[in-house]
Design an enzyme around this catalytic site. Structure first.
Site, PDB file in Angstrom:
ATOM      1  N   ASP A 182      -0.363  20.279 -21.330  1.00 16.43           N
ATOM      2  CA  ASP A 182       0.717  21.248 -21.147  1.00 16.43           C
ATOM      3  C   ASP A 182       0.914  22.073 -22.423  1.00 16.43           C
ATOM      4  O   ASP A 182       0.450  21.690 -23.502  1.00 16.43           O
ATOM      5  CB  ASP A 182       2.006  20.476 -20.805  1.00 16.43           C
ATOM      6  CG  ASP A 182       2.973  21.280 -19.961  1.00 16.43           C
ATOM      7  OD1 ASP A 182       2.811  22.507 -19.877  1.00 16.43           O
ATOM      8  OD2 ASP A 182       3.906  20.670 -19.393  1.00 16.43           O
ATOM      9  N   ASP A 191       5.036  26.260 -11.736  1.00 12.70           N
ATOM     10  CA  ASP A 191       5.962  25.180 -11.379  1.00 12.70           C
ATOM     11  C   ASP A 191       6.628  25.493 -10.049  1.00 12.70           C
ATOM     12  O   ASP A 191       7.267  24.631  -9.446  1.00 12.70           O
ATOM     13  CB  ASP A 191       7.044  25.032 -12.454  1.00 12.70           C
ATOM     14  CG  ASP A 191       6.573  24.177 -13.618  1.00 12.70           C
ATOM     15  OD1 ASP A 191       5.467  23.610 -13.538  1.00 12.70           O
ATOM     16  OD2 ASP A 191       7.318  24.076 -14.618  1.00 12.70           O
TER      17      ASP A 191
HETATM   18  C1  DGJ Z   1       5.961  21.909 -17.493  1.00 14.05           C
HETATM   19  C2  DGJ Z   1       4.967  21.638 -16.409  1.00 14.05           C
HETATM   20  O1  DGJ Z   1       4.639  22.827 -15.743  1.00 14.05           O
HETATM   21  C3  DGJ Z   1       5.543  20.616 -15.438  1.00 14.05           C
HETATM   22  O2  DGJ Z   1       4.644  20.399 -14.390  1.00 14.05           O
HETATM   23  C4  DGJ Z   1       5.829  19.345 -16.186  1.00 14.05           C
HETATM   24  O3  DGJ Z   1       4.658  18.747 -16.632  1.00 14.05           O
HETATM   25  C5  DGJ Z   1       6.769  19.628 -17.334  1.00 14.05           C
HETATM   26  N1  DGJ Z   1       6.272  20.686 -18.169  1.00 14.05           N
HETATM   27  C6  DGJ Z   1       6.975  18.398 -18.171  1.00 14.05           C
HETATM   28  O4  DGJ Z   1       7.736  18.651 -19.278  1.00 14.05           O
END
Ligand code: DGJ
Length: 727
Positions: free
Chosen positions: A472, A540
């Site tokens: 991430d 997301d």
């Molecule tokens: C952002 C990501 O897009 C989510 O899927 C998740 O992993 C969160 N970060 C976790 O902090």
């Protein structure tokens, strides 16, 4: 010395020979050509871009057909436009020489074509300033069958002192049409890849980003240029382009005074003046494009095929279905809870359990996003027996285990920050400005590179069975400043180079582990990074209705095998709708399995089985966008395998108005007209019956000419149809 003189003489002779008459350098793929011409003044210009001609000698006739007026500078169509001499338009390169002079002229020296294999060739064109010892080599790597070209430049400083680069583009194209249309994208968190299409007017339109890390949050580097009208799916001249750089990029689209399109693409030179020591070279990332005269459908299939064969890690391999705990638990979990989720992973039938954010940090436990980032030790409260225990739990349960990391970032509330404030990108003396409560580590610093590599290396060394990484990257770069001793204006470029160095090391040691490229959603999806990753997280936003549009837009540039689509509780649609949409890519779940009603669970279990039965076609087949959700009440998209004996057609209602749906048949594409096919609805919700005719068999010709009605409507809002050859 004598050798040098001889060499110089031969270069002059060689150049001179060519200067006598105009020389053509065609750079061709199966269907297209980019043609350079060296004129009598040793100037390399682009005289043709488009469909390949049958007779290469006729390219030279093309310029004579244009009566668009005078190019006073004589370099509007330069293969790589220098600045500071007679250029009057946007340059591809801008330099300050060792003696402070800011002029650059680039003259043709030589060209060379090297065959890498039967499909791939590299043409190089060497240019040199007649006054200064500065060289630029243009690279054109062609993928013949896929009609894809990767173009980059190598700038070499042969002067005695340091040269400063103010602009250093990867590629410079010159395209002639009557008018030009640009489809580009904008976005933000949960609003990725929102398309906009406009006709380019005279002057410059710039696509760029200055965000540094999560670089594509506002604008990704992918775009479509269509000639003489808006882009169409099955007809017309279109160019699909992208910059292979995981950082600040810039694309200039300039309609010049003669109504030609000058396209310049590469790293964004914004705040990135780069000094090149004597005898050093600067290698730019590649600008990638494909061109088609059959519309965006053909172009994107070629790009997807290229990506699977040549760029994405294990692009022709397989992928693991998974259960992720992020939205099921957020930061609130412990060993017991995770053990139960691991069992649910098995129950659901997916391959892997993915543990997300929140598993680390002790002095500053990672119980929310404001602490602990950077402290990559298991939190002893939540995981007293460490990651190893969970990996074993997964193994004993018969599933694989994957884990989330965000190794480039740090919360100020962390031991890492306390111990290494100098590893953090921030301006001395200015207040810190946080993005999601965090800051970015200075990856231009080799010590930080070691640290970041160490995070992954420690995880794998201690737990060799970790099968998946979600990488991430949630923060952008504010207050760009490096405490490491280097020129500040190198930071944006060297950050990305540092990231690639780390990823190179990860891949050298762990070549096969599947890794998801994530950036708080799709804030960092590009082909520079996908070389190291098997897949990416598009957004997301997993509301299935939104996802139809998001996945649709990504599909112009990226193959479905790279798109991680998770079934979550976003959106109000039934589980079937949510799951069917997630099946158009790499299927995953991020739901509380134990909360699913019995029938929903049964449906999901069957869906995972069904998905496994056809994922081969979705991952490796050709994709056809049949009915656009932007213009209709429903969307339809299909995948056909190479043998054309199997296809999967996905259909979705996207409008809730009365009596809307698939009122007419949907003509299918990519089938064999001579073959006979059975057409059958699959992936039905338990207890429901298909309204489609049973045992229906049609010819490929019929299915492509007339089509087939999936009977999509508000009651049947999601319909998957399997098309199989009947022998
Ligand atoms: C952002 C990501 O897009 C989510 O899927 C998740 O992993 C969160 N970060 C976790 O902090």
């Amino acid at each position: 010395m004598i050798q040098k003189i001889l060499l110089a003489a031969s270069v002059i002779l060689f150049t001179h020979l060519h200067a006598q008459k105009k020389m053509i350098i065609p750079i061709e793929t199966q269907n297209n050509a980019l043609v350079l011409q060296v004129d009598t003044g040793n100037r390399a210009g682009i005289i043709y871009f488009g469909k390949k001609l049958a007779n290469a000698s006729e390219y030279a006739l093309v310029p004579g057909m244009y009566k668009r007026g005078d190019d006073y500078s004589g370099i509007l169509n330069a293969a790589y436009t220098p600045s500071g001499s007679r250029n009057l338009v946007e340059p591809a390169i801008e330099v300050t020489h060792a003696n402070g002079n800011t002029s650059l002229d680039l003259q043709y020296v030589s060209n060379n074509k090297q065959k890498v294999d039967d499909n791939v060739s590299i043409t190089t064109v060497l240019l040199k300033d007649p006054q200064y010892a500065l060289e630029v080599t243009l690279f054109y790597k062609t993928y013949f069958k896929e009609d894809v070209v990767e173009q980059w430049s190598v700038i070499k400083n042969k002067e005695k002192g340091a040269v400063t680069l103010q602009k250093f583009a990867s590629a410079n194209l010159y395209i002639s049409a009557n008018n030009y249309w640009l489809k580009s994208y904008h976005g933000d968190w949960a609003k990725e890849v929102k398309p906009e299409e406009v006709q380019l007017t005279h002057g410059i339109k710039v696509l760029d980003t200055k965000l540094g890390t999560r670089a594509n949050l506002y604008q990704p580097p992918n775009f479509i240029v269509s000639l003489n009208g808006p882009a169409k799916e099955d007809e017309g001249d279109v160019l699909l382009g992208s910059v292979e750089w995981t950082g600040n990029f810039r694309v200039d689209l300039e309609v010049d005074p003669l109504n030609n399109l000058r396209l310049i693409a590469g790293i964004n030179p914004f705040a990135s003046e780069y000094s090149l020591q004597s005898s050093q070279e600067f290698v730019t990332p590649a600008f990638l494009y494909t061109f088609s005269n059959k519309g965006t459908g053909d172009a994107s299939r070629k790009l997807q095929r290229w990506a699977r064969s040549y760029k994405v890690l294990q692009g022709n391999g397989s992928r693991m279905t998974l259960l992720n705990n992020w939205e099921a638990t957020f930061f609130d979990f412990n060993e017991d809870k995770l053990s139960r989720l691991i069992k649910d992973t098995k129950k659901l039938g997916v391959d892997l359990f993915l543990l997300d954010d929140g598993w680390f940090g002790n002095k500053y436990p990672r119980n929310s996003d404001n602490a602990g980032l950077g402290d990559w030790q298991e939190n002893v409260q939540k995981l007293p027996h460490g990651i190893g225990f969970l990996v074993k739990e997964a193994q004993n349960t018969g599933v694989k285990f994957g884990i989330w990391v965000e190794p480039e970032m740090v919360n100020p509330k962390s031991v890492l920050y306390e111990q290494h404030p100098d590893w953090v990108i921030k301006q001395p003396g200015r207040p810190e400005y946080l993005y999601r409560n965090q800051l970015v580590l200075d990856l231009s610093n080799p010590k930080v590179q070691d640290f970041v590599f160490g995070i992954l290396d420690n995880l794998f060394t201690r737990n060799p069975d970790i099968a998946f990484i979600k990488w991430d990257c949630n923060a952008v770069i504010y207050n760009a400043y490096s405490s490491a001793f280097q020129k500040q204006s190198h930071l944006y470029v060297d950050y990305v180079r540092g990231l690639y160095k780390v990823l190179d090391r990860v891949r050298a040691k762990y070549p096969n582990v599947h890794m998801m490229l994530c950036s708080g959603g799709g804030g960092r999806v590009d082909y520079g990074a996908l070389k190291y990753f098997t897949e990416f997280w598009p957004s997301d936003n997993t509301d299935p209705l939104e996802r139809i549009f998001i996945q649709w837009e990504y599909s112009y540039f990226f193959p479905s095998i790279t798109s991680c689509n998770h079934v979550t509780d976003w959106g109000k649609q039934p589980i079937k709708y949510r799951t069917d949409i997630a099946m158009m890519g790499k299927l995953g779940f991020d739901i509380v399995v134990s909360h699913l009603p019995e029938k929903d669970l049964q449906y999901c279990q069957q869906a995972v089985e069904t998905y496994k039965s056809f994922s081969e076609v979705v991952w490796h087949g050709d994709q056809y966008r049949l009915v656009s959700p932007w213009d209709h009440d429903f969307a339809s998209l299909m995948y056909v395998n190479d043998q054309k004996d199997r296809a999967i057609v996905f259909n979705y209602q996207v409008n809730n108005r009365y009596a809307t749906g698939s009122l007419s048949p949907v003509p299918l594409k990519g089938l064999d007209p001579e073959k006979k096919y059975s057409v059958k609805e699959i992936n039905l919700y338990p207890g429901t019956k298909s309204t489609l005719p049973a045992n229906a068999v049609y010819s490929g010709n019929y299915l492509m000419a007339v089509g087939f009605n999936p009977d999509v409507n508000i009651q049947r809002s999601s319909v998957i149809v399997e098309v199989t050859e009947v022998k």
